[in-house]
Scaffold this active site. Structure first.
Site, PDB file in Angstrom:
ATOM      1  N   VAL A  12       0.825  -1.209   0.000  1.00 42.60           N
ATOM      2  CA  VAL A  12       0.000   0.000   0.000  1.00 42.60           C
ATOM      3  C   VAL A  12       0.865   1.268   0.000  1.00 42.60           C
ATOM      4  O   VAL A  12       0.633   2.188  -0.782  1.00 42.60           O
ATOM      5  CB  VAL A  12      -0.950  -0.007   1.226  1.00 42.60           C
ATOM      6  CG1 VAL A  12      -1.549   1.370   1.475  1.00 42.60           C
ATOM      7  CG2 VAL A  12      -2.061  -1.011   0.989  1.00 42.60           C
ATOM      8  N   LYS A  36      14.897  -2.959   1.707  1.00 41.52           N
ATOM      9  CA  LYS A  36      13.847  -2.493   0.794  1.00 41.52           C
ATOM     10  C   LYS A  36      14.192  -1.108   0.243  1.00 41.52           C
ATOM     11  O   LYS A  36      14.106  -0.855  -0.958  1.00 41.52           O
ATOM     12  CB  LYS A  36      12.530  -2.433   1.580  1.00 41.52           C
ATOM     13  CG  LYS A  36      11.309  -2.341   0.722  1.00 41.52           C
ATOM     14  CD  LYS A  36      10.037  -2.416   1.540  1.00 41.52           C
ATOM     15  CE  LYS A  36       9.501  -3.815   1.662  1.00 41.52           C
ATOM     16  NZ  LYS A  36       8.168  -3.893   2.278  1.00 41.52           N
ATOM     17  N   PHE A 153      -8.405   1.455  -0.805  1.00 42.65           N
ATOM     18  CA  PHE A 153      -9.240   0.398  -1.386  1.00 42.65           C
ATOM     19  C   PHE A 153      -8.564  -0.322  -2.549  1.00 42.65           C
ATOM     20  O   PHE A 153      -9.217  -1.102  -3.244  1.00 42.65           O
ATOM     21  CB  PHE A 153     -10.575   0.990  -1.857  1.00 42.65           C
ATOM     22  CG  PHE A 153     -11.357   1.624  -0.737  1.00 42.65           C
ATOM     23  CD1 PHE A 153     -12.166   0.854   0.089  1.00 42.65           C
ATOM     24  CD2 PHE A 153     -11.263   2.988  -0.483  1.00 42.65           C
ATOM     25  CE1 PHE A 153     -12.878   1.430   1.134  1.00 42.65           C
ATOM     26  CE2 PHE A 153     -11.972   3.575   0.563  1.00 42.65           C
ATOM     27  CZ  PHE A 153     -12.779   2.782   1.367  1.00 42.65           C
ATOM     28  N   ARG A 155      -6.613  -2.876  -5.003  1.00 37.51           N
ATOM     29  CA  ARG A 155      -6.488  -4.338  -5.028  1.00 37.51           C
ATOM     30  C   ARG A 155      -5.099  -4.686  -5.511  1.00 37.51           C
ATOM     31  O   ARG A 155      -4.642  -4.105  -6.516  1.00 37.51           O
ATOM     32  CB  ARG A 155      -7.465  -4.951  -6.039  1.00 37.51           C
ATOM     33  CG  ARG A 155      -8.900  -4.865  -5.705  1.00 37.51           C
ATOM     34  CD  ARG A 155      -9.748  -5.082  -6.940  1.00 37.51           C
ATOM     35  NE  ARG A 155      -9.558  -3.995  -7.905  1.00 37.51           N
ATOM     36  CZ  ARG A 155     -10.132  -3.948  -9.117  1.00 37.51           C
ATOM     37  NH1 ARG A 155     -10.895  -4.931  -9.533  1.00 37.51           N
ATOM     38  NH2 ARG A 155      -9.924  -2.924  -9.931  1.00 37.51           N
ATOM     39  N   GLU A 156      -4.429  -5.612  -4.864  1.00 37.81           N
ATOM     40  CA  GLU A 156      -3.146  -6.071  -5.395  1.00 37.81           C
ATOM     41  C   GLU A 156      -3.401  -6.662  -6.778  1.00 37.81           C
ATOM     42  O   GLU A 156      -4.441  -7.258  -7.032  1.00 37.81           O
ATOM     43  CB  GLU A 156      -2.530  -7.114  -4.458  1.00 37.81           C
ATOM     44  CG  GLU A 156      -1.982  -6.450  -3.216  1.00 37.81           C
ATOM     45  CD  GLU A 156      -1.405  -7.434  -2.215  1.00 37.81           C
ATOM     46  OE1 GLU A 156      -1.006  -8.536  -2.596  1.00 37.81           O
ATOM     47  OE2 GLU A 156      -1.363  -7.078  -1.016  1.00 37.81           O
ATOM     48  N   GLY A 257     -13.985 -20.285  -6.381  1.00 39.68           N
ATOM     49  CA  GLY A 257     -12.596 -20.732  -6.321  1.00 39.68           C
ATOM     50  C   GLY A 257     -12.297 -21.417  -5.016  1.00 39.68           C
ATOM     51  O   GLY A 257     -13.208 -21.919  -4.342  1.00 39.68           O
ATOM     52  N   CYS A 264      -5.795  -9.036   3.327  1.00 40.83           N
ATOM     53  CA  CYS A 264      -6.886  -8.181   3.830  1.00 40.83           C
ATOM     54  C   CYS A 264      -8.134  -8.933   4.278  1.00 40.83           C
ATOM     55  O   CYS A 264      -8.482  -8.887   5.452  1.00 40.83           O
ATOM     56  CB  CYS A 264      -7.250  -7.152   2.765  1.00 40.83           C
ATOM     57  SG  CYS A 264      -5.923  -5.981   2.456  1.00 40.83           S
ATOM     58  N   LYS A 267      -8.129 -11.224   7.551  1.00 44.74           N
ATOM     59  CA  LYS A 267      -7.948 -10.532   8.839  1.00 44.74           C
ATOM     60  C   LYS A 267      -9.030  -9.475   9.073  1.00 44.74           C
ATOM     61  O   LYS A 267      -9.473  -9.267  10.192  1.00 44.74           O
ATOM     62  CB  LYS A 267      -6.542  -9.940   8.949  1.00 44.74           C
ATOM     63  CG  LYS A 267      -6.319  -8.675   8.183  1.00 44.74           C
ATOM     64  CD  LYS A 267      -4.990  -8.018   8.532  1.00 44.74           C
ATOM     65  CE  LYS A 267      -4.651  -6.871   7.608  1.00 44.74           C
ATOM     66  NZ  LYS A 267      -5.528  -5.710   7.705  1.00 44.74           N
TER      67      LYS A 267
HETATM   68  P1  NAD Z   1       3.157  -4.581   3.976  1.00 44.07           P
HETATM   69  O1  NAD Z   1       3.509  -5.574   5.000  1.00 44.07           O
HETATM   70  O2  NAD Z   1       3.361  -4.879   2.531  1.00 44.07           O
HETATM   71  O3  NAD Z   1       3.949  -3.206   4.259  1.00 44.07           O
HETATM   72  C1  NAD Z   1       4.162  -2.648   5.526  1.00 44.07           C
HETATM   73  C2  NAD Z   1       5.501  -1.911   5.498  1.00 44.07           C
HETATM   74  O4  NAD Z   1       5.644  -1.197   6.710  1.00 44.07           O
HETATM   75  C3  NAD Z   1       6.707  -2.852   5.404  1.00 44.07           C
HETATM   76  O5  NAD Z   1       7.528  -2.457   4.318  1.00 44.07           O
HETATM   77  C4  NAD Z   1       7.425  -2.671   6.755  1.00 44.07           C
HETATM   78  O6  NAD Z   1       8.822  -2.798   6.656  1.00 44.07           O
HETATM   79  C5  NAD Z   1       7.023  -1.246   7.090  1.00 44.07           C
HETATM   80  N1  NAD Z   1       7.137  -0.923   8.509  1.00 44.07           N
HETATM   81  C6  NAD Z   1       6.848  -1.714   9.587  1.00 44.07           C
HETATM   82  N2  NAD Z   1       7.087  -1.044  10.732  1.00 44.07           N
HETATM   83  C7  NAD Z   1       7.519   0.195  10.387  1.00 44.07           C
HETATM   84  C8  NAD Z   1       7.909   1.355  11.104  1.00 44.07           C
HETATM   85  N3  NAD Z   1       7.891   1.357  12.434  1.00 44.07           N
HETATM   86  N4  NAD Z   1       8.296   2.438  10.423  1.00 44.07           N
HETATM   87  C9  NAD Z   1       8.337   2.425   9.076  1.00 44.07           C
HETATM   88  N5  NAD Z   1       7.978   1.373   8.318  1.00 44.07           N
HETATM   89  C10 NAD Z   1       7.567   0.270   8.966  1.00 44.07           C
HETATM   90  O7  NAD Z   1       1.630  -4.193   4.256  1.00 44.07           O
HETATM   91  P2  NAD Z   1       0.533  -3.734   3.184  1.00 44.07           P
HETATM   92  O8  NAD Z   1      -0.011  -4.900   2.475  1.00 44.07           O
HETATM   93  O9  NAD Z   1       1.075  -2.573   2.416  1.00 44.07           O
HETATM   94  O10 NAD Z   1      -0.619  -3.221   4.169  1.00 44.07           O
HETATM   95  C11 NAD Z   1      -0.476  -2.041   4.929  1.00 44.07           C
HETATM   96  C12 NAD Z   1      -1.827  -1.668   5.487  1.00 44.07           C
HETATM   97  O11 NAD Z   1      -2.739  -1.371   4.419  1.00 44.07           O
HETATM   98  C13 NAD Z   1      -2.518  -2.773   6.290  1.00 44.07           C
HETATM   99  O12 NAD Z   1      -3.247  -2.188   7.329  1.00 44.07           O
HETATM  100  C14 NAD Z   1      -3.476  -3.405   5.294  1.00 44.07           C
HETATM  101  O13 NAD Z   1      -4.581  -4.018   5.908  1.00 44.07           O
HETATM  102  C15 NAD Z   1      -3.913  -2.180   4.496  1.00 44.07           C
HETATM  103  N6  NAD Z   1      -4.341  -2.455   3.118  1.00 44.07           N
HETATM  104  C16 NAD Z   1      -3.690  -3.394   2.384  1.00 44.07           C
HETATM  105  C17 NAD Z   1      -4.093  -3.623   1.060  1.00 44.07           C
HETATM  106  C18 NAD Z   1      -3.385  -4.646   0.218  1.00 44.07           C
HETATM  107  O14 NAD Z   1      -3.936  -5.038  -0.804  1.00 44.07           O
HETATM  108  N7  NAD Z   1      -2.193  -5.100   0.590  1.00 44.07           N
HETATM  109  C19 NAD Z   1      -5.148  -2.878   0.521  1.00 44.07           C
HETATM  110  C20 NAD Z   1      -5.776  -1.918   1.304  1.00 44.07           C
HETATM  111  C21 NAD Z   1      -5.363  -1.711   2.615  1.00 44.07           C
END
Ligand code: NAD
Length: 435
Positions: A12, A36, A153, A155-156, A257, A264, A267
């Site tokens: 995100v 990263k 919102f 989507r991957e 499927g 997401c 959880k």
């Molecule tokens: P992710 O695990 O890919 O990324 C999280 C990042 O935060 C990591 O790179 C990690 O190293 C970094 N991080 C952790 N602690 C940190 C800190 N103290 N300071 C700085 N960086 C730090 O997670 P994601 O999939 O991007 O999801 C992030 C949030 O967005 C979650 O709450 C998720 O539910 C929400 N979200 C995800 C999606 C999705 O499709 N992945 C879509 C919408 C919302």
């Protein structure tokens, strides 16, 4: 145009940071993960997401997008700070907001002038208030700040286009000043008439969970209908085509499927139930969606077992597709994990292949064979299971597949193969709701 810091450069944070810089803002994506940030500073993209490399490179070149490990510095220099760190499930099923609150503490300690602190991570209703309290606790000089809940919102697999062309932007923010700041951040979208939904912090937090839980419900519902189609001999593909052409229903998220996965839905559905419990409320529909989803994994495993007439021990099975869906390398909560672990339990030897997710799955399940093409995975196998709907698998030459396999047995958990072709080639096969 604003000076922005995004804390957390994951799926995100990176897409949002690059997208917001594309809207004309100056963005620093910061992360504590040194590797990263080093990769990004070398021009490499740490995740697989279509078109993300182009978006990132374009904005790095125009000097609107930078990456940093120094989260403190990046907080001090920003006007708007987006929090995009993870909120995984904790032991009780609730969202774990520990990292969010750690980041809030760091922000509080580094406040040096007015800023808008904006959460993009998915957080339970009430988290905004906690973030504000933590920032206040560490904000020794009483520097003015505002808080905004701006759930994401995307989507991957379609994250870039979802971010650049969203259906709506939700802004849960109390102060007019902060709302104007956020409007400025999203000016490009605002000018293009993307709806900006201005609401309270709690409502914005609720919208995200309500949206994800609804989509999860839709998937579980269609999986149950598909299972019934299996039993009564109806064709789910035609059922969903007819359902989806009803404007009230829409064809999206109506693909049967092996059950929903990813970082997401699993959880977020649990977290919503958890929040409701606090208020003595049941979320019966969501509870049912989770149960159906768990059962769907078992049903897929039973299908493999039936195809092999109960003889799994020492069989060789190719698992094609490891990511939780196509066009991503994300394997978090992927149905493939449950299937592989259960097959391992039953002493099956597994050859796995995914166009981009082999490395992510290797970190979780190191002790199976990973192959670099579907052809090498299926070679001399007793059966093949398709777990992800990659186009590469849709386009497989089934004659070649049959020749390579020891016995032509296939479970298509994504309904992507041509049934007449499978019948013509005398495959023994199964799918989801297309008997
Ligand atoms: P992710 O695990 O890919 O990324 C999280 C990042 O935060 C990591 O790179 C990690 O190293 C970094 N991080 C952790 N602690 C940190 C800190 N103290 N300071 C700085 N960086 C730090 O997670 P994601 O999939 O991007 O999801 C992030 C949030 O967005 C979650 O709450 C998720 O539910 C929400 N979200 C995800 C999606 C999705 O499709 N992945 C879509 C919408 C919302």
């Amino acid at each position: 145009m604003k000076k922005i810091t995004v804390i957390g450069t994951g799926y995100v944070g990176l897409v949002s940071g690059a997208g917001i810089s594309d809207f004309g803002n100056n963005v620093c994506c910061s992360d504590i993960d040194k590797e990263k940030i080093e990769l990004l500073n070398k021009g490499e993209i740490p995740i697989y997401e279509p078109s993300l490399d182009e978006l990132v490179n374009r904005n790095v070149k125009s000097k609107r997008l930078i990456f940093s490990n120094n989260v403190e510095d990046s907080v001090q220099s920003a006007e708007v700070i987006f929090i995009a760190v993870g909120t995984p499930e904790d032991k009780t099923g609730n969202a774990d907001i520990t990292t969010i609150l750690e980041v809030a503490e760091l922000i509080g300690k580094n406040l040096n002038n007015y800023k808008v602190i904006c959460t993009k991570s998915t957080v339970p209703v009430g988290t905004g208030k906690k973030i504000i309290d933590v920032i206040n606790k560490y904000n020794q000089n009483n520097i003015e700040f505002d808080y905004c809940s701006n759930p994401e919102f995307l989507r991957e697999g379609k994250a870039v286009s979802d971010f650049l062309h969203p259906d709506r932007v939700v802004l849960g923010v109390a102060s007019k000043k902060a709302y104007d700041y956020m409007k400025d951040v999203y000016r490009t979208l605002y000018i293009n008439k993307t709806p900006l939904i201005h609401t309270t912090i709690e409502t914005a937090e609720m919208i995200k969970y309500a949206a994800n839980a609804f989509l999860a419900l839709k998937i579980s519902y269609i999986n149950e209908v598909a299972n019934l189609c299996d039993e009564i001999g109806a064709d789910i593909n035609i059922v969903t085509e007819a359902l989806g052409s009803d404007g009230r229903i829409s064809p999206k998220f109506l693909h049967p499927g092996p059950g929903f996965g990813g970082s997401c839905f699993p959880k977020d559905t649990k977290a919503l139930i958890h929040v409701a419990k606090k208020y003595d409320l049941d979320m019966n529909t969501i509870d049912a969606a989770i149960k159906t989803n768990n059962y769907q994994r078992i049903r897929m495993f039973n299908k493999i077992e039936n195809l092999l007439e109960g003889n799994l021990k020492n069989k060789k099975i190719a698992v094609l597709g490891l990511a939780f869906k196509q066009e991503t390398d994300d394997v978090r909560e992927s149905a493939a994990i449950d299937i592989i672990l259960e097959l391992i339990n039953r002493e099956v030897s597994i050859k796995a292949y995914d166009p981009v997710a082999n490395d992510s799955m290797k970190k979780l399940i190191p002790d199976i064979e990973y192959k670099l093409s579907w052809q090498s995975a299926v070679k001399e196998c007793d059966a093949v299971v398709i777990m992800t709907e990659w186009n590469e698998f849709r386009g497989m030459n089934l004659e070649e597949l049959k020749e390579l396999m020891f016995t032509p047995i296939i479970l298509d958990t994504r309904n992507i193969l041509n049934i007449s072709e499978l019948k013509r080639l005398e495959f023994k096969f199964d799918n989801v709701g297309r008997k």
